[in-house]
Scaffold this active site. Structure first.
Site, short mmCIF file in Angstrom:
data_model
loop_
_atom_site.label_atom_id
_atom_site.label_comp_id
_atom_site.label_asym_id
_atom_site.label_seq_id
_atom_site.Cartn_x
_atom_site.Cartn_y
_atom_site.Cartn_z
N ARG A 106 4.63 -9.74 -0.79
CA ARG A 106 4.26 -10.51 0.41
C ARG A 106 2.76 -10.80 0.44
O ARG A 106 2.32 -11.86 0.86
CB ARG A 106 4.67 -9.76 1.68
N ASP A 114 4.51 -0.46 -0.58
CA ASP A 114 5.28 -1.68 -0.37
C ASP A 114 4.38 -2.83 0.11
O ASP A 114 3.39 -2.59 0.80
CB ASP A 114 6.38 -1.41 0.67
N SER A 134 11.57 2.05 -8.56
CA SER A 134 12.77 2.79 -8.18
C SER A 134 13.91 2.47 -9.14
O SER A 134 13.86 1.47 -9.87
CB SER A 134 13.19 2.44 -6.75
N ARG A 150 15.38 -6.65 -9.81
CA ARG A 150 14.42 -7.74 -9.58
C ARG A 150 14.49 -8.76 -10.72
O ARG A 150 15.00 -8.45 -11.79
CB ARG A 150 13.00 -7.16 -9.50
N ASN A 198 14.90 -1.00 -8.71
CA ASN A 198 14.00 -2.12 -8.97
C ASN A 198 14.36 -2.95 -10.21
O ASN A 198 13.86 -4.06 -10.39
CB ASN A 198 12.54 -1.64 -9.08
N ARG A 208 11.75 2.55 6.11
CA ARG A 208 12.85 3.12 5.30
C ARG A 208 12.30 4.12 4.31
O ARG A 208 11.15 4.02 3.89
CB ARG A 208 13.51 2.01 4.45
N ILE A 209 13.16 5.02 3.87
CA ILE A 209 12.77 6.00 2.83
C ILE A 209 13.06 5.42 1.44
O ILE A 209 12.48 5.85 0.45
CB ILE A 209 13.49 7.35 3.09
C1 FPP Z 1 6.64 -2.80 -3.87
O1 FPP Z 1 6.17 -4.03 -3.36
C2 FPP Z 1 5.93 -2.43 -5.09
C3 FPP Z 1 6.50 -2.13 -6.30
C4 FPP Z 1 7.95 -2.15 -6.56
C5 FPP Z 1 5.68 -1.83 -7.47
C6 FPP Z 1 4.54 -0.89 -7.25
C7 FPP Z 1 3.58 -1.07 -8.35
C8 FPP Z 1 2.24 -1.04 -8.22
C9 FPP Z 1 1.54 -0.74 -6.97
C10 FPP Z 1 1.44 -1.39 -9.42
C11 FPP Z 1 0.79 -0.33 -10.20
C12 FPP Z 1 1.31 1.04 -10.07
C13 FPP Z 1 0.99 2.04 -10.92
C14 FPP Z 1 1.43 3.42 -10.62
C15 FPP Z 1 0.22 1.81 -12.15
P1 FPP Z 1 7.16 -5.27 -3.27
O2 FPP Z 1 7.05 -6.03 -4.52
O3 FPP Z 1 8.52 -4.79 -2.93
O4 FPP Z 1 6.54 -6.08 -2.08
P2 FPP Z 1 7.33 -6.99 -1.01
O5 FPP Z 1 8.10 -6.04 -0.14
O6 FPP Z 1 6.21 -7.64 -0.27
O7 FPP Z 1 8.17 -7.95 -1.78
#
Ligand code: FPP
Length: 260
Positions: free
Chosen positions: A29, A25, A70, A76, A73, A199-200
């Site tokens: 940000r 996560d 998830s 979004r 997601n 959180r989980i």
């Molecule tokens: C959560 O951060 C991140 C994600 C929903 C996506 C995770 C994806 C990657 C790390 C990219 C590549 C992954 C693979 C396996 C190729 P957020 O966007 O919720 O961050 P925030 O809480 O700061 O908004």
């Protein structure tokens, strides 16, 4: 006699987690703090994925599970979802050969039917290519949700019972686990969540019943080997009791030492 107490489980200071699960996560940000679009955070996040996979494989971690996308997601903004899908595709294209050379076995969990046919094909191809590898298992949870996993496991068991005309199927924990997306994989020992939230978030709900949680304020793109070492060290200094008392664990450990 250790009276059924898992001595290894209570050993402090040496044991490596066999299975590490991570909620990555903080990409958004991280980007916003740098006045960049959120998607730049996801790109930087994929570099942290590579660092983490390499480090875990070097350290002999047996299974690394990453929550990439998830079931929730999809909510979004459309452009962000599209960019994430593209990023999964390009990352797979770029990394699979090297993962395979390093004997990593790739496994995807989640409802892949919602992805484009091209991405589904690439996922299948990567799993087939690496399926016999004997090194670390890398689980990518994509369009995954812990609740989805529990429902699909229940559905499978019902279908089996109907097919076998078995109205009295005894659903044991072991039987249920065999129907989860993670069938055959030991539960995570250590769960790391970056980005500061505690959180989980619907990750492996069933599988993390006894997993040790480690929360890091570091945003995922900044996560590196030092933070990972910190999380592993914290895990190594926890006493895992699985329902036993601390005294039972300590006494079982002393008995084992005396037996050696
Ligand atoms: C959560 O951060 C991140 C994600 C929903 C996506 C995770 C994806 C990657 C790390 C990219 C590549 C992954 C693979 C396996 C190729 P957020 O966007 O919720 O961050 P925030 O809480 O700061 O908004």
């Amino acid at each position: 006699m250790n009276a059924g107490v898992d001595v290894e489980a209570g050993t402090v200071g040496v044991r490596m987690p066999k299975h590490i699960a991570i909620v990555m996560d903080g990409n958004g940000r991280w980007a916003q703090a740098k006045h960049l679009p959120r998607t730049a955070g996801h790109h930087a996040g994929s570099k942290a994925v590579r660092r983490t996979v390499e480090y875990c494989a070097q350290q002999g971690v047996e299974v690394l599970s990453l929550f990439a996308f998830s079931s929730e997601n999809w909510r979004r903004p459309k452009e962000e979802v599209e960019i994430l899908m593209r990023l999964f595709m390009t990352t797979l294209k770029q990394e699979v050969k090297r993962l395979n050379e390093n004997k990593v076995r790739l496994l995807f969990i989640g409802d892949r039917g919602a992805f484009s046919q091209a991405l589904q094909d690439k996922i299948k191809e990567s799993e087939q290519l690496t399926g016999e590898n004997t090194g670390m298992t890398l689980i990518i949870a994509a369009n995954y949700g812990g609740r989805w996993d529990i429902c699909q496991a229940a559905e499978r068991l019902i279908q089996q019972a109907v097919a076998n005309n078995d109205g009295h199927l005894k659903v044991t924990e072991a039987l249920f686990e065999d129907s989860l997306a993670t069938a055959g994989i030991a539960d995570p020992d250590l769960f790391i969540r970056t980005g500061g939230e505690k959180r989980i978030s619907n990750f492996m709900l069933w599988q993390m019943a006894y997993t040790e949680f480690f929360n890091s304020a570091v945003l995922w793109p900044d996560f590196n080997e030092d933070y990972l070492r910190e999380a592993i060290f914290a895990y190594q200094n926890r006493q895992r009791r699985f329902g036993h008392t601390g005294e039972q664990i300590e006494s079982a450990q002393n008995n084992t030492k005396n037996e050696l």
